[in-house]
Design an enzyme around this catalytic site. Sequence first.
Site, PDB file in Angstrom:
ATOM      1  N   LYS A   1      23.053  40.405  33.297  1.00 25.71           N
ATOM      2  CA  LYS A   1      22.073  41.351  32.750  1.00 25.71           C
ATOM      3  C   LYS A   1      22.584  42.786  32.804  1.00 25.71           C
ATOM      4  O   LYS A   1      22.274  43.568  31.920  1.00 25.71           O
ATOM      5  CB  LYS A   1      20.711  41.200  33.412  1.00 25.71           C
ATOM      6  CG  LYS A   1      20.655  41.604  34.853  1.00 25.71           C
ATOM      7  CD  LYS A   1      19.234  41.482  35.378  1.00 25.71           C
ATOM      8  CE  LYS A   1      19.183  41.427  36.881  1.00 25.71           C
ATOM      9  NZ  LYS A   1      20.139  42.170  37.659  1.00 25.71           N
TER      10      LYS A   1
ATOM     11  N   ARG B   1      11.393  43.886  40.843  1.00 27.42           N
ATOM     12  CA  ARG B   1      11.926  42.691  41.502  1.00 27.42           C
ATOM     13  C   ARG B   1      10.795  41.808  42.033  1.00 27.42           C
ATOM     14  O   ARG B   1      11.037  40.719  42.506  1.00 27.42           O
ATOM     15  CB  ARG B   1      12.762  43.087  42.723  1.00 27.42           C
ATOM     16  CG  ARG B   1      14.177  43.537  42.443  1.00 27.42           C
ATOM     17  CD  ARG B   1      15.076  42.362  42.145  1.00 27.42           C
ATOM     18  NE  ARG B   1      16.358  42.339  42.818  1.00 27.42           N
ATOM     19  CZ  ARG B   1      17.424  43.015  42.465  1.00 27.42           C
ATOM     20  NH1 ARG B   1      17.402  43.859  41.472  1.00 27.42           N
ATOM     21  NH2 ARG B   1      18.560  42.864  43.116  1.00 27.42           N
TER      22      ARG B   1
ATOM     23  N   ARG C   1      33.108  37.351  41.920  1.00 23.20           N
ATOM     24  CA  ARG C   1      32.947  38.707  41.377  1.00 23.20           C
ATOM     25  C   ARG C   1      33.785  39.731  42.140  1.00 23.20           C
ATOM     26  O   ARG C   1      33.776  39.772  43.369  1.00 23.20           O
ATOM     27  CB  ARG C   1      31.470  39.077  41.440  1.00 23.20           C
ATOM     28  CG  ARG C   1      31.148  40.381  40.786  1.00 23.20           C
ATOM     29  CD  ARG C   1      29.744  40.382  40.322  1.00 23.20           C
ATOM     30  NE  ARG C   1      28.805  40.602  41.412  1.00 23.20           N
ATOM     31  CZ  ARG C   1      27.517  40.867  41.200  1.00 23.20           C
ATOM     32  NH1 ARG C   1      27.047  40.933  39.969  1.00 23.20           N
ATOM     33  NH2 ARG C   1      26.716  41.058  42.208  1.00 23.20           N
TER      34      ARG C   1
ATOM     35  N   ARG D   1      31.867  42.803  46.480  1.00 22.30           N
ATOM     36  CA  ARG D   1      30.692  43.544  46.933  1.00 22.30           C
ATOM     37  C   ARG D   1      30.253  42.993  48.278  1.00 22.30           C
ATOM     38  O   ARG D   1      30.377  41.800  48.521  1.00 22.30           O
ATOM     39  CB  ARG D   1      29.559  43.350  45.913  1.00 22.30           C
ATOM     40  CG  ARG D   1      29.379  44.538  45.011  1.00 22.30           C
ATOM     41  CD  ARG D   1      28.421  44.248  43.918  1.00 22.30           C
ATOM     42  NE  ARG D   1      27.101  43.836  44.369  1.00 22.30           N
ATOM     43  CZ  ARG D   1      26.028  43.770  43.564  1.00 22.30           C
ATOM     44  NH1 ARG D   1      26.153  44.092  42.297  1.00 22.30           N
ATOM     45  NH2 ARG D   1      24.867  43.382  44.016  1.00 22.30           N
TER      46      ARG D   1
ATOM     47  N   ARG E   1      19.863  35.956  48.107  1.00 24.77           N
ATOM     48  CA  ARG E   1      19.433  36.685  46.914  1.00 24.77           C
ATOM     49  C   ARG E   1      18.882  35.741  45.845  1.00 24.77           C
ATOM     50  O   ARG E   1      17.928  36.061  45.146  1.00 24.77           O
ATOM     51  CB  ARG E   1      20.599  37.506  46.358  1.00 24.77           C
ATOM     52  CG  ARG E   1      20.815  38.780  47.167  1.00 24.77           C
ATOM     53  CD  ARG E   1      22.245  39.237  47.110  1.00 24.77           C
ATOM     54  NE  ARG E   1      22.599  39.760  45.818  1.00 24.77           N
ATOM     55  CZ  ARG E   1      23.829  39.705  45.316  1.00 24.77           C
ATOM     56  NH1 ARG E   1      24.794  39.104  45.980  1.00 24.77           N
ATOM     57  NH2 ARG E   1      24.084  40.249  44.161  1.00 24.77           N
TER      58      ARG E   1
HETATM   59  P1  AMP Z   1      21.697  44.342  42.313  1.00 27.42           P
HETATM   60  O1  AMP Z   1      22.893  45.202  42.098  1.00 27.42           O
HETATM   61  O2  AMP Z   1      20.662  44.490  41.224  1.00 27.42           O
HETATM   62  O3  AMP Z   1      22.066  42.904  42.576  1.00 27.42           O
HETATM   63  O4  AMP Z   1      20.974  44.884  43.656  1.00 27.42           O
HETATM   64  C1  AMP Z   1      21.636  44.852  44.901  1.00 27.42           C
HETATM   65  C2  AMP Z   1      20.652  45.036  46.043  1.00 27.42           C
HETATM   66  O5  AMP Z   1      19.947  46.287  45.883  1.00 27.42           O
HETATM   67  C3  AMP Z   1      19.547  43.992  46.179  1.00 27.42           C
HETATM   68  O6  AMP Z   1      19.958  42.811  46.836  1.00 27.42           O
HETATM   69  C4  AMP Z   1      18.498  44.788  46.974  1.00 27.42           C
HETATM   70  O7  AMP Z   1      18.851  44.906  48.331  1.00 27.42           O
HETATM   71  C5  AMP Z   1      18.612  46.177  46.358  1.00 27.42           C
HETATM   72  N1  AMP Z   1      17.693  46.355  45.210  1.00 27.42           N
HETATM   73  C6  AMP Z   1      18.027  46.557  43.903  1.00 27.42           C
HETATM   74  N2  AMP Z   1      16.939  46.688  43.117  1.00 27.42           N
HETATM   75  C7  AMP Z   1      15.865  46.564  43.956  1.00 27.42           C
HETATM   76  C8  AMP Z   1      14.447  46.577  43.763  1.00 27.42           C
HETATM   77  N3  AMP Z   1      13.894  46.741  42.539  1.00 27.42           N
HETATM   78  N4  AMP Z   1      13.660  46.424  44.854  1.00 27.42           N
HETATM   79  C9  AMP Z   1      14.171  46.263  46.074  1.00 27.42           C
HETATM   80  N5  AMP Z   1      15.491  46.208  46.344  1.00 27.42           N
HETATM   81  C10 AMP Z   1      16.345  46.350  45.302  1.00 27.42           C
END
Ligand code: AMP
Length: 204
Positions: A13, A81, A115, A149, A160
Amino acid sequence: MNLIFIGVQGSGKGTQAKIISRKLNIKHISTGDLLRNIKGRLKEKVDRYMNSGQLIPDELMIEILLENINEKGFILDGFPRNLKQAKQLDSKIKIDKVIEIHISDEEAIKRLSGRLLCPKCGAGYNSITSPKPKKEGICDNCQGKLVQRKDDTKEAIKKRIETYHKETEPIIEHYKNKLIRIDGEKTIEKISTRLLQELHEALD
Ligand code: AMP
């Protein structure tokens, strides 16, 4: 135009959000990137949640997001989320379309485990799927040393994906009248072409 992109981690995405943001000239806001780049007093707290694969508390997340949102149009990638975040967002701003990019859990695990990221220029690679770097562990663009990461470890990936099913999937139902569902197990180009087509049709 205000869009939300939803999909399990590894669905692509973020990649699609970047492409559509360029094509339609609207801002791409990735909450994951916002949080990874956070500086100052909140950094330690935010890192603790992220590195273990947990979500950041809603109040804190919403505060950070609203500082970065504008009325001119945006693509939200990684937000909302959960239902609480979705309802808070709805009370502030009108959302036009919600795009769900769907892949299976097996595909998500495969993609996330491989990744790799260049910390110097931000380019993304994948040692298991694609794009693979030309030279193992080295960025094609800037020769930076590629890293995983911190939340792409086996344990954090599992956590996750679980959180996605439990907390994030219910928002798909919440936005069912605005939903565009796309198969994420196609090539990047096929997905973006399809997505643009669907968006044009939906918004005409
Ligand atoms: P992502 O890069 O979108 O996979 O986000 C990495 C991490 O950032 C997640 O596992 C959460 O710890 C935090 N995170 C990102 N977006 C949110 C959100 N909308 N609400 C809460 N935590 C978030």
